[in-house]
Motif scaffolding. Structure first.
Motif, short mmCIF file in Angstrom:
data_model
loop_
_atom_site.label_atom_id
_atom_site.label_comp_id
_atom_site.label_asym_id
_atom_site.label_seq_id
_atom_site.Cartn_x
_atom_site.Cartn_y
_atom_site.Cartn_z
N SER A 6 0.82 -1.22 0.00
CA SER A 6 0.00 0.00 0.00
C SER A 6 0.85 1.26 0.00
CB SER A 6 -0.92 -0.01 1.23
OG SER A 6 -0.15 -0.11 2.42
N GLU A 7 1.96 1.22 -0.67
CA GLU A 7 2.87 2.37 -0.70
C GLU A 7 2.81 3.07 -2.04
OE1 GLU A 7 7.64 3.44 -0.19
OE2 GLU A 7 6.96 1.36 -0.31
N LEU A 8 2.69 4.40 -2.00
CA LEU A 8 2.73 5.23 -3.20
C LEU A 8 3.91 6.18 -3.05
CD1 LEU A 8 1.38 6.17 -5.86
CD2 LEU A 8 0.07 7.80 -4.49
N ARG A 9 4.78 6.20 -4.08
CA ARG A 9 5.97 7.05 -4.03
C ARG A 9 5.79 8.24 -4.96
NH1 ARG A 9 10.01 1.87 -4.82
NH2 ARG A 9 9.69 0.94 -2.77
N LEU A 10 6.04 9.41 -4.43
CA LEU A 10 5.89 10.65 -5.18
C LEU A 10 7.23 11.39 -5.21
CD1 LEU A 10 2.54 11.81 -3.54
CD2 LEU A 10 2.80 10.67 -5.73
N LEU A 11 7.56 11.94 -6.36
CA LEU A 11 8.82 12.66 -6.50
C LEU A 11 8.58 13.93 -7.31
CD1 LEU A 11 11.93 12.74 -6.12
CD2 LEU A 11 12.11 11.55 -8.31
N GLU A 12 8.96 15.04 -6.72
CA GLU A 12 8.83 16.32 -7.42
C GLU A 12 10.01 16.50 -8.37
OE1 GLU A 12 8.71 21.13 -6.47
OE2 GLU A 12 8.98 19.67 -4.85
N ILE A 13 9.74 16.74 -9.64
CA ILE A 13 10.80 16.91 -10.63
C ILE A 13 10.54 18.18 -11.42
CG2 ILE A 13 11.27 14.44 -10.84
CD1 ILE A 13 9.58 14.40 -13.35
N GLN A 14 11.60 18.66 -12.04
CA GLN A 14 11.48 19.86 -12.85
C GLN A 14 10.80 19.53 -14.18
OE1 GLN A 14 15.04 21.75 -14.61
NE2 GLN A 14 14.46 23.57 -13.43
N ASN A 15 9.92 20.40 -14.62
CA ASN A 15 9.23 20.19 -15.89
C ASN A 15 10.24 20.30 -17.04
OD1 ASN A 15 7.63 20.44 -18.26
ND2 ASN A 15 5.93 21.19 -17.02
N PRO A 16 10.46 19.22 -17.80
CA PRO A 16 11.49 19.25 -18.85
C PRO A 16 11.12 20.15 -20.03
CG PRO A 16 10.26 17.20 -18.97
CD PRO A 16 9.78 17.91 -17.74
N HIS A 17 9.85 20.46 -20.16
CA HIS A 17 9.41 21.26 -21.31
C HIS A 17 9.52 22.76 -21.02
CE1 HIS A 17 8.00 17.56 -23.10
NE2 HIS A 17 7.24 17.32 -22.04
N THR A 18 9.32 23.14 -19.75
CA THR A 18 9.34 24.56 -19.41
C THR A 18 10.50 24.95 -18.51
OG1 THR A 18 7.94 24.19 -17.47
CG2 THR A 18 6.83 24.59 -19.57
N ASP A 19 11.26 23.95 -18.01
CA ASP A 19 12.35 24.19 -17.06
C ASP A 19 11.86 24.88 -15.79
OD1 ASP A 19 14.21 23.05 -18.71
OD2 ASP A 19 14.71 24.94 -19.71
N GLN A 20 10.57 24.75 -15.52
CA GLN A 20 10.04 25.31 -14.29
C GLN A 20 10.01 24.24 -13.21
OE1 GLN A 20 6.19 26.76 -15.69
NE2 GLN A 20 6.94 28.87 -15.51
N GLY A 21 10.01 24.70 -11.97
CA GLY A 21 9.90 23.78 -10.85
C GLY A 21 11.18 23.69 -10.05
N ASP A 22 11.12 22.88 -9.02
CA ASP A 22 12.22 22.75 -8.06
C ASP A 22 13.18 21.66 -8.52
OD1 ASP A 22 13.83 22.93 -5.93
OD2 ASP A 22 12.34 22.38 -4.42
N LEU A 23 14.48 21.91 -8.34
CA LEU A 23 15.50 20.93 -8.70
C LEU A 23 15.85 20.01 -7.53
CD1 LEU A 23 17.95 23.18 -10.76
CD2 LEU A 23 16.52 21.34 -11.65
N SER A 24 15.28 20.28 -6.36
CA SER A 24 15.67 19.50 -5.18
C SER A 24 15.21 18.05 -5.25
CB SER A 24 15.09 20.15 -3.92
OG SER A 24 13.67 20.13 -3.96
N GLY A 25 14.13 17.78 -5.99
CA GLY A 25 13.65 16.42 -6.11
C GLY A 25 13.13 15.85 -4.80
N GLU A 26 12.26 16.58 -4.13
CA GLU A 26 11.74 16.12 -2.84
C GLU A 26 10.86 14.89 -3.03
OE1 GLU A 26 9.20 17.80 0.99
OE2 GLU A 26 9.85 19.15 -0.59
#
Length: 759
Positions: A26-46
């Motif tokens: 019952s585990e769901l893994r989520l990872l924040e990544i930078q949008n490759p098309h717009t280069d927007q978002g956080d690079l930390s990869g939380e």
């Protein structure tokens, strides 16, 4: 404790993308990544991990401690047992779990009240499905006892903290001066919590003053005696109140009856005494001394007399009102489930309010309605629909329902709606019990390296429809770390026990690949052999062959004995111990898992490792200045001779390594220990034949009377091998000619050396 949240929030930077993947169970893994098309978002990869139903420590503790009892119940149920012995087994199981849950209850602030809720619901189901069929005690008093044991549940539902108030009052030096004192005693008496009420009553100021009077510290006041009479009367009538006996753990301060006629007679007499006291107004004598004490005593007496208005004023919800009704109005009339259901329905109607009821009280209302109707399908539906019950409780409570007399589970006759437990669900293709076993096993898997996967396998073993497939999928999905041999071996044992040979092969193959990625070639060979994967085993052995070739080539400038400095030498030594001889002690295993080419490479590797071990011991003896005929030296020479001749006789070494191997073995060829008898004439001849077959440029051919060196321009290492073979052949001829019988000296020189060493 208003319910389990079904949604969650993840904070991400504007423009980021959220990548998700499923983990185990019952585990769901989520990872924040930078949008490759717009280069927007956080690079930390939380990264965020979410569990929608993860087993708690309490759930794991209970399951592990009752695993054997659970297995025994399953075996008996599958055999169709539905007798008193089976019910006794279930009763023991239920009692064990309840005791563990009661000990491990945590505060609401720590786990949101789930541990208290599980303990309360388990106890309630035990009363209806285990205690009631065994006809132990009185169902009404069982309900009262249940509510008293789990008062924290109703407090959480209403937002009150009576346990904290009680503790504050007990610790206060003058609790009767507080406004909560008498209302709390009145509530405790209404709920049948006799011992706690009496404890609070003893904390009244007049009781402490009387102790001082008896000690001669202060004189007796007239007002003190009047108040003391009131308190003493309350103490006696509360303590002597007749009650029907519950199934277990009754309040020892109350008189408990198992016979309804005896109870009825005792209660009538007791009520007469209380009524006469009230009618005579005996407590009025204390009014002048303390108005609060008199009014408090009157309110408690009204509860004892079962006055409806007093009971309603003393309780906070319909559950408490029902308990008060059973203790003070219904007497011994609430013995059966339908009678308890009628009381609960009446009290719900009396307490119905316009504002919304808490989710917990709403669930308890529907659950108790289903329980008092003995509607198992309704019980399952309620527990599964409110979002307050997790998979552990859902699964294990079905065991209590399945044991209920009349249940269709376990071989009994079909009961009232109990067939739901064995009905095949359209969505899953299995029955309710297997479905919730699968859900519970799933909740064990997040963080499964802690041992949850082994417990999950135990439950999957009782799933006839999907257990085997689920176990196979689980084992194949386990994170594999070749360094964690203990966990891997446990996984393989589980595979063998469940008959999952193909899954075991997959695990071994993954472990082999992991070992190779870490640079552990010896471990990689072991896992590939155990995976019964000839192609990959041969590939790894070829890698080892290249490694041996590089190591031998690195020693071309060294003429003294020494071990081969193979990368990962320690684990390669372990491989030597694991495959002793490969073609000898390991011959029974090798053909089934290693192809002919791989088998030759494996045998060659074993002999090389043995040769390296022997040369290492020779080097150690040399560094210790041991004489040539020292037993340790002789044994090392014999071991090296055996390893070299083994690979030459079986022709396992690759041809390109013949010169390198013989150059490495120069200390053996040139050895003079035991008179130079290490290599006999047949040994040297076999070495020459092998060199000829390998088409080396050494050019040594047998001329019957000696050796002719055909290639004087050979490389230095080849020239060194040529000279060593010439000298070995000369020594062998000399020893043979000196022999009295003219035959071979000892047949095999290594054996004579071993004999000289005393082996």
């Amino acid at each position: 404790m208003s319910g389990i949240e079904n949604s969650f929030r993840v904070r991400v930077a504007p423009g980021s993308r959220l990548h998700f993947s499923w983990g185990l169970g019952s585990e769901l893994r989520l990872l924040e990544i930078q949008n490759p098309h717009t280069d927007q978002g956080d690079l930390s990869g939380e990264a965020t991990r979410v569990f929608w139903d993860k087993a708690t420590d309490t759930n794991l503790t209970v399951s592990l401690k009752t695993a054997e009892q659970y297995k025994e119940m399953q075996r008996s149920r599958l055999q169709g047992a539905q007798d008193d012995a089976q019910l006794a087994r279930v009763a023991s199981y239920a009692r064990t779990i309840r005791e563990i849950l009661m000990k491990r209850r945590l505060s609401i602030d720590i786990d949101g009240g789930h541990s208290q809720l599980e303990a309360a619901l388990w106890h309630l189901l035990e009363i209806f499905f285990v205690d009631a069929p065994r006809r132990e005690g009185n169902l009404g008093e069982d309900f009262v006892h249940w509510l008293a044991a789990h008062a924290d549940i109703t407090d959480a539902a209403t937002g009150e903290f009576s346990s904290e108030y009680i503790q504050d009052l007990l610790q206060d030096p003058a609790p009767d001066r507080k406004s909560e004192y008498w209302p709390m005693i009145r509530r405790l008496v209404a709920l049948g919590r006799t011992s706690t009420a009496l404890e609070l009553l003893k904390r009244h100021a007049v009781m402490q003053e009387m102790e001082a009077v008896e000690a001669g510290l202060v004189p007796m006041r007239p007002a003190l005696k009047a108040q003391l009479d009131v308190i003493n009367f309350l103490d006696v009538v509360i303590r002597r109140q007749p009650r029907m006996a519950p199934s277990a753990n009754r309040d020892t301060t109350a008189r408990a009856f198992s016979s309804v006629p005896d109870f009825t007679a005792a209660r009538a007499h007791w009520l007469t005494i209380v009524q006469e006291y009230v009618s005579e107004g005996a407590y009025e004598a204390a009014r002048a001394a303390s108005e609060r004490t008199v009014e408090g005593a009157r309110s408690v007496l009204a509860v004892l007399l079962g006055q409806p208005a007093a009971l309603r004023a003393s309780t906070n919800n319909w559950l408490e009102l029902a308990a008060a009704e059973i203790v003070h109005r219904q007497g011994g009339c609430v013995e059966a489930a339908n009678q308890l259901g009628a009381v609960l329905t009446e009290c719900q109607a009396a307490c119905r309010r316009d504002d919304e009821e808490s989710a917990l009280l709403a669930m308890l209302a529907e659950l108790l309605e289903a329980l008092t109707d003995m509607d198992i399908s309704g019980v399952v539906s309620v527990m599964n629909s409110f979002g307050l019950v997790q998979s552990w409780l859902m699964l294990h409570s079905l065991e209590l329902m399945a044991a209920y007399p009349g249940s269709a589970v376990g071989g009994g006759s079909a009961g009232r709606s109990t067939g739901i437990l064995t009905e095949r669900l359209a969505v899953s293709g299995c029955d309710q019990m297997e479905y919730f076993r699968l859900i519970w096993a799933e909740s064990l898997l997040p963080g499964c390296l802690g041992g949850g996967w082994q417990l999950a396998l135990q439950y999957l073993a009782w799933c006839p429809q999907h257990g085997a497939a689920a176990a196979e999928a689980l084992l194949e999905a386990l994170p594999v770390n070749s360094c964690d041999v203990r966990t891997l071996e446990k996984s393989l044992v589980a595979c063998r026990r469940l008959g999952l040979g193909s899954t075991a092969a997959v695990l071994c193959r993954i472990a082999g690949a992991d070992a190779l990625s870490r640079g552990f070639l010896g471990s990689g060979v072991q896992w590939m052999v155990r995976a019964a994967d000839p192609r990959r085993t041969a590939a790894v052995l070829e890698m080892l062959e290249d490694m041996v070739a590089d190591t031998l080539a690195a020693r071309l400038d060294k003429y003294q004995a020494g071990p081969l400095n193979l990368p990962g030498g320690g684990e390669l030594e372990a491989l030597l111990d694991w495959l002793p001889g490969f073609g000898e002690a390991g011959a029974e295993e090798a053909p089934a898992v290693v192809p002919s080419g791989g088998r030759d490479l494996g045998a060659f590797l074993v002999d090389v490792l043995k040769l390296s071990r022997a040369m290492g011991k020779l080097a150690a003896a040399r560094d210790a200045n041991a004489p040539p005929d020292d037993p340790a030296v002789l044994k090392s020479l014999s071991a090296g001779h055996t390893a070299l001749m083994s690979m030459v006789a079986s022709r396992t070494p690759p041809r390109r390594l013949s010169v390198l191997l013989l150059f490495y073995a120069l200390p053996l060829l040139e050895a003079t220990a035991a008179g130079g008898r290490l290599f006999s004439l047949p040994d040297v001849q076999q070495l020459l034949d092998w060199m000829s077959e390998c088409e080396c440029r050494v050019g040594a051919v047998s001329g019957g009377e000696g050796l002719v060196l055909s290639y004087p321009d050979a490389p230095p290492c080849a020239r060194a091998v040529q000279l060593a073979l010439v000298r070995a052949m000369a020594r062998a001829h000399t020893l043979q000619n000196e022999s009295a019988g003219g035959g071979n000296v000892g047949g095999v020189g290594g054996a004579m050396i071993q004999a000289a060493a005393g082996g």
